[in-house]
Design an enzyme around this catalytic site. Structure first.
Site, PDB file in Angstrom:
ATOM      1  NE  ARG A  55      37.785  53.641  27.263  1.00  0.00           N
ATOM      2  CZ  ARG A  55      37.582  54.502  28.256  1.00  0.00           C
ATOM      3  NH1 ARG A  55      36.437  54.484  28.914  1.00  0.00           N
ATOM      4  NH2 ARG A  55      38.510  55.378  28.581  1.00  0.00           N
ATOM      5  CE1 TYR A 109      29.491  30.678  21.516  1.00  0.00           C
ATOM      6  CE2 TYR A 109      29.772  32.471  23.075  1.00  0.00           C
ATOM      7  CZ  TYR A 109      30.234  31.717  22.008  1.00  0.00           C
ATOM      8  OH  TYR A 109      31.440  32.023  21.443  1.00  0.00           O
ATOM      9  CG  ASP A 181      22.105  35.477  24.082  1.00  0.00           C
ATOM     10  OD1 ASP A 181      21.641  35.757  22.964  1.00  0.00           O
ATOM     11  OD2 ASP A 181      23.293  35.175  24.274  1.00  0.00           O
ATOM     12  CE  LYS A 206      27.755  34.082  16.328  1.00  0.00           C
ATOM     13  NZ  LYS A 206      28.606  34.847  17.188  1.00  0.00           N
TER      14      LYS A 206
HETATM   15  N1  PLP Z   1      25.194  34.466  22.652  1.00  0.00           N
HETATM   16  C1  PLP Z   1      24.966  33.477  21.769  1.00  0.00           C
HETATM   17  C2  PLP Z   1      23.667  32.748  21.813  1.00  0.00           C
HETATM   18  C3  PLP Z   1      25.950  33.121  20.837  1.00  0.00           C
HETATM   19  O1  PLP Z   1      25.701  32.132  19.965  1.00  0.00           O
HETATM   20  C4  PLP Z   1      27.181  33.823  20.834  1.00  0.00           C
HETATM   21  C5  PLP Z   1      28.243  33.471  19.889  1.00  0.00           C
HETATM   22  O2  PLP Z   1      28.142  32.519  19.140  1.00  0.00           O
HETATM   23  C6  PLP Z   1      27.371  34.844  21.772  1.00  0.00           C
HETATM   24  C7  PLP Z   1      26.360  35.146  22.664  1.00  0.00           C
HETATM   25  C8  PLP Z   1      28.655  35.612  21.812  1.00  0.00           C
HETATM   26  O3  PLP Z   1      28.704  36.491  20.734  1.00  0.00           O
HETATM   27  P1  PLP Z   1      30.075  37.090  20.166  1.00  0.00           P
HETATM   28  O4  PLP Z   1      30.766  35.978  19.447  1.00  0.00           O
HETATM   29  O5  PLP Z   1      29.627  38.203  19.285  1.00  0.00           O
HETATM   30  O6  PLP Z   1      30.863  37.541  21.346  1.00  0.00           O
END
Ligand code: PLP
Length: 391
Positions: A55, A109, A181, A206
């Site tokens: 961890r 998101y 992000d 992704k």
């Molecule tokens: N940020 C964006 C722009 C996303 O599209 C997503 C998920 O679709 C996330 C964060 C969260 O990612 P995770 O599903 O790996 O937790």
């Protein structure tokens, strides 16, 4: 010859070999054995290199962080987390103090939106949202206690392009941490740290990992102290990743640039083809001249407009159901960035927990379909999607 074990509970060491494997090693170990407490002290204090407990860090996470950090142009090693949301959480939990205000983009998101609107206020943080495409709206929403700004370079799912340079100037001026992000754009299109972001975040799940078989996130900070706070938060709150997922992502990354380029050129062609369809009310793709942020996209993203396409069908849920069923075998699956093209319906998945009013304000209707473009042959993919629309 392998060494003979003295007991079946003793782990073997790899047999000696002058040649070495060409793939990276996988270390699915929870813990690392040190020689004695003095050596362990030296490791914890950074006088000796070495891992202690998974961890706290493990070789597969460090290897992946190093490649991701290099892609993002980060000066300090970033931290890999157990998901994209874990990266958002580690960043905010590591940086905020009770009573701080976080200003988020109003196009985010769904889970990030929910963290800002439900979870952080529950824990005593102040939050609010403003339009990331309009720096005036961001400025007007700042408070004396605003500590961090959270924006997506290109937003999920409506593909609005943040005024990153304007927001970065404002954040620098007011000494507010800018957290970006970069999941939709990736470092292939932009490296936010070079545009003044303090922290860049990814859902590595992704397109970076790219095969829908690993759930991971990443956060890299410009400043070493900020980075250390993020790492500590990830370790303390248990947001760190599994070695196997890191190993899969490292393998996936080898083809990231090829996959991105192929999917992006198909996405541009698909967006134009969809825009010409009678069944489609509007297409959302930053590379198209009819996108509200087209000029900004061109300047900010250097001609890279991404692998995601949005479209609003003429009609509501019934038409969305019909199209998605007709498009099979293209999977209807709520993720993105896979090698295969994927369809999603934000109103019933990523943004389902938002109120209908909040969704409408973001432009997400029941007829809104998000297409994550994969690496298939465009000559087959585009006609099959048009066929599913009845064209
Ligand atoms: N940020 C964006 C722009 C996303 O599209 C997503 C998920 O679709 C996330 C964060 C969260 O990612 P995770 O599903 O790996 O937790």
């Amino acid at each position: 010859m392998t060494e003979q074990p003295e007991s079946i509970v003793r782990r073997s060491r790899p047999p000696g070999s002058t040649s070495r494997p060409v793939t990276s090693a996988l270390y699915p170990t929870v813990v690392f054995a040190s020689a004695d407490p003095d050596e362990l002290d030296a490791q914890y204090e950074g006088r000796l290199a070495g891992f202690t407990y998974a961890r706290e860090g493990h070789p597969n996470a460090v290897a992946l962080a190093s490649t991701l950090g290099w892609l993002e142009g980060a000066e300090h090693p970033g931290v890999v987390t157990g998901s994209g949301m874990a990266a958002v959480a580690a960043t905010l939990l590591g940086l905020l103090e009770a009573g701080d205000h976080v200003l988020g983009a109003d196009q985010l998101y769904g889970r990030s939106h929910r963290m800002l609107t439900d979870d952080l206020p529950r824990l005593g943080f102040q939050t609010s949202l403003a339009d990331p495409t309009d720096v005036g709206s961001i400025e007007a929403a700042l408070r004396p206690n605003t500590r961090a700004l959270l924006v997506e370079t290109v937003s999920n799912p409506t593909l609005r392009v943040a005024d990153l340079d304007g927001i970065a100037d404002l954040a620098t001026d007011r000494a507010i941490l800018l957290v970006v992000d970069n999941t939709f754009t990736t470092p292939r299109a932009i490296r936010p740290l070079e545009h003044g972001a303090d922290v860049v975040i990814h859902s590595v799940t992704k397109i970076l990992a790219g095969h829908s078989d690993a759930t991971l996130g990443f956060a890299a900070a410009r400043d070493a102290d900020v980075q250390e706070r993020l790492r500590e938060a990830a370790v303390t709150w248990g947001l760190t990743p599994s070695p196997f997922d890191c190993w899969l992502a490292e393998r996936g990354l080898h083809t990231f640039e090829l996959r991105y380029d192929r999917a992006e050129s198909t996405a541009a062609a698909l967006a134009d083809a969809l825009a010409a369809s009678d069944a489609v009310e509007a297409v959302f793709y930053p590379g198209r001249a009819d996108h509200p942020d087209h000029d900004r996209a061109r300047n900010l993203l250097g001609g890279r407009h991404g692998t995601m396409v949005g479209m609003r069908l003429k009609g509501g849920r019934e038409i969305a159901n019909k199209f998605i069923r007709a498009a099979a075998p293209i999977p209807f699956a709520p993720t993105l960035g896979d090698v295969s093209t994927l369809l999603s319906h934000p109103a019933s998945s990523s943004h389902r927990r938002l109120s209908a009013d909040d969704r409408r304000a973001m432009g997400i209707t029941e007829g809104f379909i998000r297409i994550s473009v994969g690496i298939e042959d465009p000559e087959i993919l585009i006609p099959s999607l048009l066929g599913a629309l009845g064209n």
